[in-house]
Motif scaffolding. Structure first.
Motif, mmCIF file in Angstrom:
data_model
loop_
_atom_site.group_PDB
_atom_site.id
_atom_site.type_symbol
_atom_site.label_atom_id
_atom_site.label_comp_id
_atom_site.label_asym_id
_atom_site.label_seq_id
_atom_site.Cartn_x
_atom_site.Cartn_y
_atom_site.Cartn_z
ATOM 1 N N TRP A 247 21.267 -8.905 -6.566
ATOM 2 C CA TRP A 247 21.060 -8.266 -7.864
ATOM 3 C C TRP A 247 21.167 -6.752 -7.785
ATOM 4 N N CYS A 248 20.985 -6.184 -6.592
ATOM 5 C CA CYS A 248 21.076 -4.739 -6.442
ATOM 6 C C CYS A 248 22.411 -4.315 -5.837
ATOM 7 N N SER A 249 23.422 -5.199 -5.904
ATOM 8 C CA SER A 249 24.727 -4.869 -5.359
ATOM 9 C C SER A 249 25.352 -3.718 -6.127
ATOM 10 N N LYS A 250 26.312 -3.085 -5.488
ATOM 11 C CA LYS A 250 26.955 -1.923 -6.103
ATOM 12 C C LYS A 250 27.617 -2.296 -7.418
ATOM 13 N N LYS A 251 28.250 -3.470 -7.461
ATOM 14 C CA LYS A 251 28.942 -3.864 -8.679
ATOM 15 C C LYS A 251 27.983 -4.059 -9.838
ATOM 16 N N ASN A 252 26.856 -4.715 -9.584
ATOM 17 C CA ASN A 252 25.883 -4.921 -10.648
ATOM 18 C C ASN A 252 25.301 -3.604 -11.139
ATOM 19 N N VAL A 253 25.019 -2.696 -10.215
ATOM 20 C CA VAL A 253 24.471 -1.398 -10.615
ATOM 21 C C VAL A 253 25.493 -0.611 -11.426
ATOM 22 N N VAL A 254 26.779 -0.656 -11.005
ATOM 23 C CA VAL A 254 27.836 0.037 -11.748
ATOM 24 C C VAL A 254 28.004 -0.561 -13.139
ATOM 25 N N ASN A 255 27.971 -1.888 -13.226
ATOM 26 C CA ASN A 255 28.087 -2.546 -14.525
ATOM 27 C C ASN A 255 26.940 -2.144 -15.444
ATOM 28 N N ALA A 256 25.720 -2.127 -14.904
ATOM 29 C CA ALA A 256 24.571 -1.730 -15.706
ATOM 30 C C ALA A 256 24.692 -0.277 -16.156
ATOM 31 N N GLY A 257 25.129 0.602 -15.245
ATOM 32 C CA GLY A 257 25.307 2.004 -15.615
ATOM 33 C C GLY A 257 26.359 2.180 -16.681
ATOM 34 N N HIS A 258 27.441 1.397 -16.594
ATOM 35 C CA HIS A 258 28.490 1.484 -17.615
ATOM 36 C C HIS A 258 27.963 1.043 -18.973
ATOM 37 N N LEU A 259 27.202 -0.049 -18.997
ATOM 38 C CA LEU A 259 26.642 -0.526 -20.262
ATOM 39 C C LEU A 259 25.646 0.481 -20.838
ATOM 40 N N LEU A 260 24.832 1.081 -19.976
ATOM 41 C CA LEU A 260 23.906 2.113 -20.432
ATOM 42 C C LEU A 260 24.653 3.279 -21.057
ATOM 43 N N TRP A 261 25.747 3.706 -20.436
ATOM 44 C CA TRP A 261 26.514 4.829 -20.972
ATOM 45 C C TRP A 261 27.158 4.462 -22.308
ATOM 46 N N GLN A 262 27.700 3.243 -22.423
ATOM 47 C CA GLN A 262 28.268 2.808 -23.691
ATOM 48 C C GLN A 262 27.205 2.765 -24.788
ATOM 49 N N SER A 263 26.039 2.252 -24.433
ATOM 50 C CA SER A 263 24.947 2.179 -25.411
ATOM 51 C C SER A 263 24.498 3.574 -25.831
ATOM 52 N N PHE A 264 24.469 4.507 -24.876
ATOM 53 C CA PHE A 264 24.081 5.871 -25.186
ATOM 54 C C PHE A 264 25.067 6.512 -26.163
ATOM 55 N N ARG A 265 26.354 6.337 -25.916
ATOM 56 C CA ARG A 265 27.363 6.928 -26.789
ATOM 57 C C ARG A 265 27.287 6.338 -28.190
ATOM 58 N N GLU A 266 27.071 5.032 -28.290
ATOM 59 C CA GLU A 266 26.968 4.411 -29.599
ATOM 60 C C GLU A 266 25.707 4.861 -30.332
ATOM 61 N N SER A 267 24.602 4.989 -29.584
ATOM 62 C CA SER A 267 23.321 5.320 -30.206
ATOM 63 C C SER A 267 23.327 6.707 -30.826
ATOM 64 N N TYR A 268 23.954 7.665 -30.164
ATOM 65 C CA TYR A 268 23.880 9.056 -30.614
ATOM 66 C C TYR A 268 25.223 9.576 -31.124
ATOM 67 N N SER A 269 26.061 8.668 -31.617
ATOM 68 C CA SER A 269 27.335 9.083 -32.188
ATOM 69 C C SER A 269 27.217 9.452 -33.660
ATOM 70 N N SER A 270 26.097 9.169 -34.272
ATOM 71 C CA SER A 270 25.872 9.471 -35.683
ATOM 72 C C SER A 270 24.892 10.628 -35.819
ATOM 73 N N ARG A 271 25.280 11.625 -36.598
ATOM 74 C CA ARG A 271 24.384 12.759 -36.840
ATOM 75 C C ARG A 271 23.116 12.307 -37.559
ATOM 76 N N HIS A 272 23.279 11.341 -38.446
ATOM 77 C CA HIS A 272 22.130 10.796 -39.175
ATOM 78 C C HIS A 272 21.083 10.252 -38.200
ATOM 79 N N LEU A 273 21.517 9.470 -37.211
ATOM 80 C CA LEU A 273 20.575 8.897 -36.247
ATOM 81 C C LEU A 273 20.008 9.951 -35.309
ATOM 82 N N ILE A 274 20.774 10.992 -35.044
ATOM 83 C CA ILE A 274 20.276 12.069 -34.177
ATOM 84 C C ILE A 274 19.081 12.754 -34.826
#
Length: 501
Positions: A247-274
């Motif tokens: 579960w702590c393999s490099k691929k799983n950590v990279v996948n989780a980091g990628h999903l976190l970054w995608q979620s971050f961009r979606e969450s704060y892409s709207s000025r209204h939500l900011i």
């Protein structure tokens, strides 16, 4: 027996019932509203200055240090271990309160309690990982009700035991120790989730997309349905072989980091939500700071050694009033995208006035009233804010947004503690602190009144300036978000309703 069997066989009722029981007992902390009098009084015999400027800041610093690692570990370990640890830390907390003596022991208690508050991330995120999507709203309502009822019952019972039964603070701490021990035992009954939100999420998403493609192709070309299903199955097996590592393999950590970054961009892409997130972080920082030190303010106005203490009754009443205000806002038909920011500024101004009342009054009942007004305003506004954010984001994005907003709020609170409270810096007295907190809320109100006025005028002239971000699971309601819980809790829809420990 038949009812128990049916409950255990349900894919959502059993985990919801067990977690609701845990939430009730974990939040039924009968002694909590009387923490400051207990520490300052003869049982612990610690001076008010040490409690204010040394002990309580340790919790803030420790909480900031633990929050992000626990946020990630909760998803990585799939929630249940963190809930069990939280129950264990609660038991340790009250063992220390009952039997440990001296400032060093209380320092360890504050660090231990920081783990309790940081691990609250697991309470709501757990249920979303074990029940179907269609049961989210009902389950969330039950969990919030259990927490609110537990805290209100505990605070009210504490007041009854102090005022009517004549028990002292040590006795109600021992009773609370028994209650939280029950919460720890209940946590062991929770089933272990089989999936997490961020770690290995890419694999699950890919498999879902593959399945959807297979169904789509099959509907267009019925004669190739069997072949498509076999291809999808072979691809699934390949994915499982690729991801069968640790579960702590490099691929799983990279996948989780990628999903976190995608979620971050979606969450704060709207000025209204900011802007909504900005209010969330700013207001929560001040709110949590006030909750941490309100008992010391009450003790300053009317010392517990020479007067009757009604902290428990006041906290129970404030929780009910605040929850009622938050619930009623769900039945008010207002265009929050137009008037929401102005409402944030207006009610923040009322909250600032309430904090100034707390700071300048010498009457304990006026101080209680100011606290009730401030708490009600905050719970009303945080309900609107969480709904505005959650309704437009997927579950992953909402989880991350809540975590980031809470972290920013805690960082701001830490800065306030370092500058105004810590014994190594300004070391301000409790009254001066509350004057600063009132000024802080006044500044928030001015900022959002200006911003809200601009937004309202702009929306009237051009209603469709900026659409909200639409997520994959934007199906939230104010019913889910109408009550709160202790301190700052990532991945939940509410905010703190009580004080320090």
């Amino acid at each position: 027996m038949g009812c128990w069997a049916n409950l255990k066989s349900s894919n959502w009722a059993y985990p919801t019932a067990v977690l609701s029981l845990y939430g009730f007992f974990a939040n039924c902390r009968i002694a909590e509203p009387f923490l400051a009098p207990y520490l300052i009084g003869p049982h612990k015999n610690i001076s008010e200055e040490v409690v204010t400027n040394y002990l309580f800041p340790i919790w803030t610093y420790s909480y900031l240090a633990f929050l992000f690692p626990v946020f990630l570990l909760t998803d990585l370990l799939r929630h249940k271990p963190i809930i069990v640890l939280q129950g264990l830390f609660l038991v340790i907390n009250y063992v220390l309160l009952c039997f440990a003596q001296g400032v060093p022991a209380m320092v360890f208690l504050e660090i231990n309690y920081a783990m309790v508050t940081a691990s609250e991330v697991a309470y709501f995120s757990y249920i979303y990982s074990v029940i179907p999507l269609e049961n989210y709203q009902r389950a969330t309502g039950y969990l919030r009700s259990a927490m609110l009822f537990g805290y209100t019952f505990g605070a009210g019972m504490g007041q009854v035991l102090i005022s009517l039964a004549g028990l002292d603070y040590f006795n109600i701490n021992t009773i609370t120790l028994g209650v939280v021990s029950m919460a720890f035992l209940i946590s062991l009954w929770l089933p272990t989730p089989q999936r997490s939100m961020f770690f290995k999420e890419r694999k699950e998403k890919h498999l879902d997309q593959t399945s959807d493609q297979a169904r789509s192709i099959g509907s267009d070309r019925p004669d190739e349905t069997v072949l498509d299903e076999e291809d999808a199955g072979s691809e699934k097996q390949k994915m499982e072989r690729d991801d069968s590592g640790c579960w702590c393999s490099k691929k799983n950590v990279v996948n989780a980091g990628h999903l976190l970054w995608q979620s971050f961009r979606e969450s704060y892409s709207s000025r209204h939500l900011i802007y909504w997130s900005l209010w969330w972080a700013l207001a929560t920082a001040g709110y949590t700071q006030i909750l941490n030190y309100i008992q010391l303010m009450w003790n300053h106005i009317e010392p517990s050694a020479t007067s009757s203490v009604y902290n428990g009754g006041v906290e129970a009443a404030c929780s009910l009033v605040g929850a009622a205000a938050a619930f009623l806002v769900g039945h008010v038909k207002v265009s929050w995208t137009v008037w929401g920011e102005l409402a944030l500024g207006f009610f923040s101004a009322i909250g600032a006035g309430a904090v100034f009342l707390i700071a300048f009054t010498s009457n304990i009942w006026a101080c209680y009233a100011g606290y009730a007004l401030f708490k009600s305003c905050y719970m009303l506004l945080i309900t609107i804010t969480t709904f505005q954010i959650a309704a437009n984001l997927s579950m992953e994005c909402y989880a991350l947004t809540f975590g980031i907003n809470t972290f920013v709020a805690l960082f701001l609170q830490t800065m306030m503690t370092i500058i105004f409270v810590d014994e190594a810096t300004l070391r301000l007295d409790i009254v001066t602190q509350f004057i600063i907190y009132g000024s802080y809320y006044a500044a928030i109100s001015v900022l959002f009144v200006i911003r809200g006025t601009y937004t309202a005028c702009t929306k009237h002239t051009s209603p469709d300036i900026e659409p909200a971000v639409k997520g994959r699971r934007g199906c939230w309601s104010l019913f889910q978000l109408s009550s709160g819980e202790r301190r700052g809790t990532p991945w939940t829809g509410g905010q703190p309703i009580t004080g320090h420990i």
